[in-house]
Design a protein around this motif. Structure first.
Motif, PDB file in Angstrom:
ATOM      1  N   TYR A 128      10.694  68.873  32.399  1.00 52.93           N
ATOM      2  CA  TYR A 128       9.663  68.177  33.168  1.00 52.93           C
ATOM      3  C   TYR A 128      10.045  67.815  34.599  1.00 52.93           C
ATOM      4  O   TYR A 128       9.150  67.685  35.438  1.00 52.93           O
ATOM      5  CB  TYR A 128       9.252  66.891  32.436  1.00 52.93           C
ATOM      6  CG  TYR A 128       8.576  67.128  31.118  1.00 52.93           C
ATOM      7  CD1 TYR A 128       7.247  67.534  31.046  1.00 52.93           C
ATOM      8  CD2 TYR A 128       9.262  66.943  29.915  1.00 52.93           C
ATOM      9  CE1 TYR A 128       6.612  67.742  29.833  1.00 52.93           C
ATOM     10  CE2 TYR A 128       8.640  67.156  28.695  1.00 52.93           C
ATOM     11  CZ  TYR A 128       7.321  67.560  28.658  1.00 52.93           C
ATOM     12  OH  TYR A 128       6.704  67.776  27.453  1.00 52.93           O
ATOM     13  N   PHE A 129      11.317  67.616  34.921  1.00 53.98           N
ATOM     14  CA  PHE A 129      11.656  66.994  36.202  1.00 53.98           C
ATOM     15  C   PHE A 129      12.466  67.888  37.143  1.00 53.98           C
ATOM     16  O   PHE A 129      12.655  67.525  38.297  1.00 53.98           O
ATOM     17  CB  PHE A 129      12.443  65.695  35.957  1.00 53.98           C
ATOM     18  CG  PHE A 129      11.676  64.678  35.164  1.00 53.98           C
ATOM     19  CD1 PHE A 129      10.690  63.911  35.768  1.00 53.98           C
ATOM     20  CD2 PHE A 129      11.919  64.495  33.814  1.00 53.98           C
ATOM     21  CE1 PHE A 129       9.977  62.973  35.043  1.00 53.98           C
ATOM     22  CE2 PHE A 129      11.211  63.561  33.077  1.00 53.98           C
ATOM     23  CZ  PHE A 129      10.231  62.800  33.694  1.00 53.98           C
ATOM     24  N   SER A 130      12.956  69.012  36.710  1.00 58.97           N
ATOM     25  CA  SER A 130      13.702  69.898  37.602  1.00 58.97           C
ATOM     26  C   SER A 130      12.734  70.655  38.506  1.00 58.97           C
ATOM     27  O   SER A 130      11.510  70.635  38.317  1.00 58.97           O
ATOM     28  CB  SER A 130      14.542  70.879  36.786  1.00 58.97           C
ATOM     29  OG  SER A 130      13.713  71.720  36.002  1.00 58.97           O
ATOM     30  N   GLU A 131      13.289  71.324  39.523  1.00 59.70           N
ATOM     31  CA  GLU A 131      12.440  72.054  40.464  1.00 59.70           C
ATOM     32  C   GLU A 131      11.690  73.189  39.776  1.00 59.70           C
ATOM     33  O   GLU A 131      10.528  73.458  40.098  1.00 59.70           O
ATOM     34  CB  GLU A 131      13.296  72.594  41.614  1.00 59.70           C
ATOM     35  CG  GLU A 131      13.903  71.498  42.491  1.00 59.70           C
ATOM     36  CD  GLU A 131      14.692  72.068  43.642  1.00 59.70           C
ATOM     37  OE1 GLU A 131      14.788  73.316  43.716  1.00 59.70           O
ATOM     38  OE2 GLU A 131      15.203  71.286  44.458  1.00 59.70           O
ATOM     39  N   ASP A 132      12.342  73.863  38.877  1.00 66.86           N
ATOM     40  CA  ASP A 132      11.687  74.930  38.118  1.00 66.86           C
ATOM     41  C   ASP A 132      11.449  74.477  36.680  1.00 66.86           C
ATOM     42  O   ASP A 132      11.917  75.099  35.722  1.00 66.86           O
ATOM     43  CB  ASP A 132      12.513  76.210  38.145  1.00 66.86           C
ATOM     44  CG  ASP A 132      13.944  75.978  37.665  1.00 66.86           C
ATOM     45  OD1 ASP A 132      14.363  74.801  37.616  1.00 66.86           O
ATOM     46  OD2 ASP A 132      14.636  76.973  37.333  1.00 66.86           O
ATOM     47  N   PHE A 173       7.476  72.944  31.997  1.00 73.83           N
ATOM     48  CA  PHE A 173       6.068  72.580  31.892  1.00 73.83           C
ATOM     49  C   PHE A 173       5.528  72.204  33.270  1.00 73.83           C
ATOM     50  O   PHE A 173       6.100  71.346  33.954  1.00 73.83           O
ATOM     51  CB  PHE A 173       5.890  71.410  30.923  1.00 73.83           C
ATOM     52  CG  PHE A 173       6.348  71.713  29.525  1.00 73.83           C
ATOM     53  CD1 PHE A 173       5.552  72.451  28.662  1.00 73.83           C
ATOM     54  CD2 PHE A 173       7.576  71.269  29.074  1.00 73.83           C
ATOM     55  CE1 PHE A 173       5.964  72.743  27.378  1.00 73.83           C
ATOM     56  CE2 PHE A 173       8.003  71.549  27.786  1.00 73.83           C
ATOM     57  CZ  PHE A 173       7.200  72.290  26.937  1.00 73.83           C
ATOM     58  N   PRO A 174       4.425  72.798  33.706  1.00 75.65           N
ATOM     59  CA  PRO A 174       3.859  72.483  35.025  1.00 75.65           C
ATOM     60  C   PRO A 174       3.251  71.089  35.067  1.00 75.65           C
ATOM     61  O   PRO A 174       3.231  70.354  34.083  1.00 75.65           O
ATOM     62  CB  PRO A 174       2.804  73.579  35.205  1.00 75.65           C
ATOM     63  CG  PRO A 174       2.455  74.005  33.823  1.00 75.65           C
ATOM     64  CD  PRO A 174       3.697  73.849  33.008  1.00 75.65           C
ATOM     65  N   THR A 175       2.707  70.758  36.231  1.00 76.12           N
ATOM     66  CA  THR A 175       2.221  69.402  36.472  1.00 76.12           C
ATOM     67  C   THR A 175       1.073  69.027  35.547  1.00 76.12           C
ATOM     68  O   THR A 175       1.023  67.896  35.040  1.00 76.12           O
ATOM     69  CB  THR A 175       1.772  69.269  37.941  1.00 76.12           C
ATOM     70  OG1 THR A 175       2.852  69.633  38.797  1.00 76.12           O
ATOM     71  CG2 THR A 175       1.363  67.833  38.241  1.00 76.12           C
ATOM     72  N   HIS A 176       0.141  69.934  35.308  1.00 76.55           N
ATOM     73  CA  HIS A 176      -1.014  69.581  34.480  1.00 76.55           C
ATOM     74  C   HIS A 176      -0.603  69.334  33.031  1.00 76.55           C
ATOM     75  O   HIS A 176      -1.200  68.503  32.335  1.00 76.55           O
ATOM     76  CB  HIS A 176      -2.080  70.672  34.567  1.00 76.55           C
ATOM     77  CG  HIS A 176      -1.705  71.955  33.901  1.00 76.55           C
ATOM     78  ND1 HIS A 176      -0.887  72.901  34.508  1.00 76.55           N
ATOM     79  CD2 HIS A 176      -2.028  72.471  32.670  1.00 76.55           C
ATOM     80  CE1 HIS A 176      -0.732  73.930  33.696  1.00 76.55           C
ATOM     81  NE2 HIS A 176      -1.398  73.701  32.582  1.00 76.55           N
ATOM     82  N   LEU A 177       0.448  70.010  32.550  1.00 76.42           N
ATOM     83  CA  LEU A 177       0.938  69.737  31.209  1.00 76.42           C
ATOM     84  C   LEU A 177       1.743  68.446  31.161  1.00 76.42           C
ATOM     85  O   LEU A 177       1.768  67.769  30.127  1.00 76.42           O
ATOM     86  CB  LEU A 177       1.779  70.908  30.704  1.00 76.42           C
ATOM     87  CG  LEU A 177       1.004  72.178  30.351  1.00 76.42           C
ATOM     88  CD1 LEU A 177       1.949  73.258  29.854  1.00 76.42           C
ATOM     89  CD2 LEU A 177      -0.061  71.883  29.308  1.00 76.42           C
ATOM     90  N   PHE A 178       2.402  68.095  32.276  1.00 75.59           N
ATOM     91  CA  PHE A 178       3.081  66.794  32.332  1.00 75.59           C
ATOM     92  C   PHE A 178       2.070  65.679  32.150  1.00 75.59           C
ATOM     93  O   PHE A 178       2.297  64.742  31.380  1.00 75.59           O
ATOM     94  CB  PHE A 178       3.813  66.637  33.661  1.00 75.59           C
ATOM     95  CG  PHE A 178       4.589  65.350  33.777  1.00 75.59           C
ATOM     96  CD1 PHE A 178       5.949  65.323  33.506  1.00 75.59           C
ATOM     97  CD2 PHE A 178       3.980  64.150  34.142  1.00 75.59           C
ATOM     98  CE1 PHE A 178       6.674  64.147  33.590  1.00 75.59           C
ATOM     99  CE2 PHE A 178       4.690  62.973  34.227  1.00 75.59           C
ATOM    100  CZ  PHE A 178       6.038  62.971  33.959  1.00 75.59           C
ATOM    101  N   ARG A 179       0.944  65.756  32.837  1.00 73.53           N
ATOM    102  CA  ARG A 179      -0.084  64.715  32.695  1.00 73.53           C
ATOM    103  C   ARG A 179      -0.636  64.679  31.284  1.00 73.53           C
ATOM    104  O   ARG A 179      -0.924  63.606  30.738  1.00 73.53           O
ATOM    105  CB  ARG A 179      -1.208  64.981  33.694  1.00 73.53           C
ATOM    106  CG  ARG A 179      -2.331  63.959  33.621  1.00 73.53           C
ATOM    107  CD  ARG A 179      -3.398  64.218  34.658  1.00 73.53           C
ATOM    108  NE  ARG A 179      -4.464  63.238  34.546  1.00 73.53           N
ATOM    109  CZ  ARG A 179      -4.451  62.034  35.099  1.00 73.53           C
ATOM    110  NH1 ARG A 179      -3.407  61.667  35.809  1.00 73.53           N
ATOM    111  NH2 ARG A 179      -5.463  61.198  34.946  1.00 73.53           N
TER     112      ARG A 179
END
Length: 335
Positions: A57-61, A64-70
């Motif tokens: 969730y928190f590395s540059e690559d 999981f992309p941003t929408h899956l984080f939310r």
């Protein structure tokens, strides 16, 4: 006669001796120091859990992309990082430290993720063990300190009474929707209390239902829940809860902002709430008409009922966003 009496005396002496021996043995056992059971230690490799969380969730690559984080955290990444940073700066529990062996403990991201997962999914406390490598008791501590930290750090900004500017905005929204003087809709929701103490189950249970706790809230169209009253037993209905609720404290104590609006050429200076039919016929409540007669009353009832659904929609979003509200309250203790 003498033989039988002597036998009775001997039996009595034997009983007295047995009682003395039993009492002496119990005293000896109780006086000995109790051996404390050693706590079972499981090497969970918390570094592995942190590295997995960071890479996902928190590395540059990140995996999981941003929408899956939310979707997984029920909030966007910037908000989560802001919360984690404030907690790590002001709450000692979320500060990462080394233990006696020089090994790093759990990171702030690690602990905040454990708390968020319990709030978002409402699972058992040990459900995050396999992924985050955090034990059940530690996960519960994370949740408790997370809630206390949020209230202490963000309470003044977000858990506050509406200001005069807030009321002006609410009144403006109500006027646009055709309800001048309306500041929100009020209703109650029942939250099941799984771990209700046995001595309290009578007052927290109605009929054949499970023990539950009542949540009263006032919400606006934008899902802002600006009044919450929580903790009363399920045996109370909406009216009984209202008698104990502080929703009208500002009006009673003269702290409420002054309101003035006109309806049907009459000027009113008291804001009101939209409610269902169970609430009393007070001037601060506008109820829907149970049996509308005519096009005018039918149209009013239609608009009133659709607008009143704001609070029910807020309850639905709250339960879908944070499943701990919908699931049985297994974390709620008697305190």
């Amino acid at each position: 006669m003498s033989s039988s009496s002597s036998d009775g005396v001997e039996e009595r002496l034997d009983e007295i001796i047995d009682d003395i021996i039993d009492e002496t043995y119990i005293n000896i056992v109780e006086s000995q120091p109790k051996k404390q059971r050693k706590r079972a230690y499981i090497e969970r490799d918390r570094e592995l859990g942190h590295n997995r969380l960071w890479n996902d969730y928190f590395s540059e690559d990140a995996t999981f992309p941003t929408h899956l984080f939310r979707r997984h955290f029920r909030m966007n990444k910037d908000l989560f990082l802001r919360i984690a940073y404030r907690l790590s700066e002001n709450v000692p529990f979320f500060q990462q430290r080394r233990d006696a062996t020089g090994r790093f403990g759990l990171s702030p991201l690690h602990k905040c993720t454990a708390a968020i997962r319990l709030l978002a999914y409402g699972n058992a406390a040990d459900a995050v063990d396999e992924y985050l490598r955090i034990g059940e008791s530690t996960a519960i501590f994370c949740l408790e300190h997370f809630n206390e930290g949020i209230i202490r750090l963000f309470g003044d900004e977000y858990l506050r009474r509406p200001t005069a500017e807030d009321f002006e905005r609410l009144l403006h929204i109500g006027e646009i929707r055709g309800f001048s003087g309306m500041v929100g809709s009020i209703d109650c929701m029942h939250c099941r209390w799984k771990n209700c103490p046995t001595a309290w189950k009578g007052q927290y249970t109605r009929g054949s239902t499970k023990p539950s706790i009542v949540l009263e809230a006032v919400a606006s169209q934008d899902l802002w829940i600006w009044h919450v009253f929580f903790g009363l037993p399920c045996t109370l209905n909406d009216i009984n809860v209202l008698d104990r609720s502080p929703v009208f404290d500002d009006i009673i104590q003269g702290r409420a902002p002054r309101v003035e609006y006109m309806v049907n050429r009459h000027i009113y200076n008291l804001a009101y709430y939209l409610t269902n039919g169970i609430y009393p016929n007070w001037s601060t409540f506008i109820q829907s008409i149970s049996l509308p007669q005519g096009l005018k009353t039918d149209l009013f009832t239609k608009y009133q009922e659709s607008t009143r659904k704001d609070v029910e929609r807020a309850f639905g979003v709250l339960q879908s966003r944070f499943a701990i509200v919908k699931n049985p309250g297994s974390f709620m203790g008697p305190g």
